[in-house]
Design a protein around this motif. Sequence first.
Motif, PDB file in Angstrom:
ATOM      1  N   ASP A 170      29.826  13.131  -7.957  1.00 23.29           N
ATOM      2  CA  ASP A 170      29.208  13.530  -6.689  1.00 23.29           C
ATOM      3  C   ASP A 170      30.152  13.334  -5.506  1.00 23.29           C
ATOM      4  OD1 ASP A 170      29.251  10.797  -6.678  1.00 23.29           O
ATOM      5  OD2 ASP A 170      27.125  10.524  -6.182  1.00 23.29           O
ATOM      6  N   ASP A 171      31.425  13.118  -5.798  1.00 22.35           N
ATOM      7  CA  ASP A 171      32.426  13.003  -4.743  1.00 22.35           C
ATOM      8  C   ASP A 171      32.496  14.330  -3.979  1.00 22.35           C
ATOM      9  OD1 ASP A 171      35.241  13.233  -3.562  1.00 22.35           O
ATOM     10  OD2 ASP A 171      35.238  11.157  -4.281  1.00 22.35           O
ATOM     11  N   PRO A 172      32.562  14.290  -2.636  1.00 16.41           N
ATOM     12  CA  PRO A 172      32.609  15.548  -1.858  1.00 16.41           C
ATOM     13  C   PRO A 172      33.808  16.417  -2.213  1.00 16.41           C
ATOM     14  CG  PRO A 172      33.079  13.629  -0.468  1.00 16.41           C
ATOM     15  CD  PRO A 172      32.535  13.111  -1.754  1.00 16.41           C
ATOM     16  N   TYR A 173      34.906  15.800  -2.665  1.00 17.93           N
ATOM     17  CA  TYR A 173      36.073  16.583  -3.045  1.00 17.93           C
ATOM     18  C   TYR A 173      35.799  17.401  -4.314  1.00 17.93           C
ATOM     19  CZ  TYR A 173      39.032  14.242   0.401  1.00 17.93           C
ATOM     20  OH  TYR A 173      39.590  13.788   1.568  1.00 17.93           O
ATOM     21  N   MET A 174      34.945  16.885  -5.185  1.00 16.20           N
ATOM     22  CA  MET A 174      34.563  17.652  -6.367  1.00 16.20           C
ATOM     23  C   MET A 174      33.754  18.878  -5.969  1.00 16.20           C
ATOM     24  SD  MET A 174      35.820  16.470  -9.178  1.00 16.20           S
ATOM     25  CE  MET A 174      34.745  17.124 -10.459  1.00 16.20           C
TER      26      MET A 174
END
Length: 376
Positions: A170-174
């Motif tokens: 759920d990392d924003p970069y993902m």
Amino acid sequence: MAPSSAVALAIAVGLGVVLFKRTRRHRPPLPPGPPTDPIIGHLRKVQLDDMTLYELSKTYGDVIYLEMLGQPVVVLNSTEAAVELLERRSANYSDRPRFHIYEIMAWNHTLTFTGYGKAFQRYRKLLQEHFKPSMISGYHPIQALAARRFLQDILIIMQVTYGHEITSNDDPYMDITDKTSHALGNAGPPGGTPVDLFPFLRYMPSWFPGTYYAEFARSQKAVVDVLHNYPFDQVVKELAEGNAKPSFLSQTLESLSPEEAKNPETIRKIKGTAGVTYCAGAETSWTTLSFFFLAMMLYPECQKQAQHEIDFIIGSGRLPEFSDRKTLPYVECILQETLRYGLLNCQIASANLTYGVSDGILWYRWVGASGMLEKL
């Protein structure tokens, strides 16, 4: 019409015909190619796929000229022709055609779509400084750490480019990665959509025939803006707080002079350079991994042989390091073969010469803004 006017018109027409013939007589010919249809050129007869172009090379040679709805296309079907034009004469053939769909999505701010010139040379040099062989070894610890966690290589390029380590799905970069991949993968063939062939379509309403890709590109512009701005803003914030990790972007920003740091054009180009670094690394990483897993499934005996070599040379007490590559020739061959699979894709360049090329292996006239397809 008065007699004098008729005579003057006849003389003008005659001079025009003579000049036209003289001009054509002294112009070198275009590269050979199959016969064309009026207006649509080779659109009906030729598909730009590997096998079709390979078969054409048997008849027309290593350099083939095609036209698609008035768009010139030069196909290079041999290593010799590609090296001659794209390497030895790279200064002449390093420009980019105009990709209208990617312009709508704001990809024209990235290095990939920057026309050849001083700005292109400057930011290409910036990339080369950070990714030359002597610098690559500095990224080995990052790669080794990711390999030990058995994460996809896409995490490596994120850390190398922005200094950010992805630790959860759920990392924003993902999220940026997923949406950017969707935008790139569904924007149609680069330079080959109806909008690229008929640029006026980008200004037509969505219900007008042929405007699908333009409408899709407009819907994805915000995604590309986030790719360029969000990671950049995070690194700027970390630099201000004094906790930025070493990365391409942090090192580039720290190297700027005060004047350069205030120049909007410089910042825009740096954002684009970082963005294209990440996109290129992410795409090639997962593609290479996919090729590797497919090859190991198709040829399990090669996997067994590679594992045997690792067990015999390295043993079972540790994982291989970059320093072990020279002692693992079979594993190295598998790596090189995996990378070779990825090089079988068509590479698009642009030729913007309008004069004859008479030295070396070619004696052809190149038309401006023609697309060049490298098929090796």
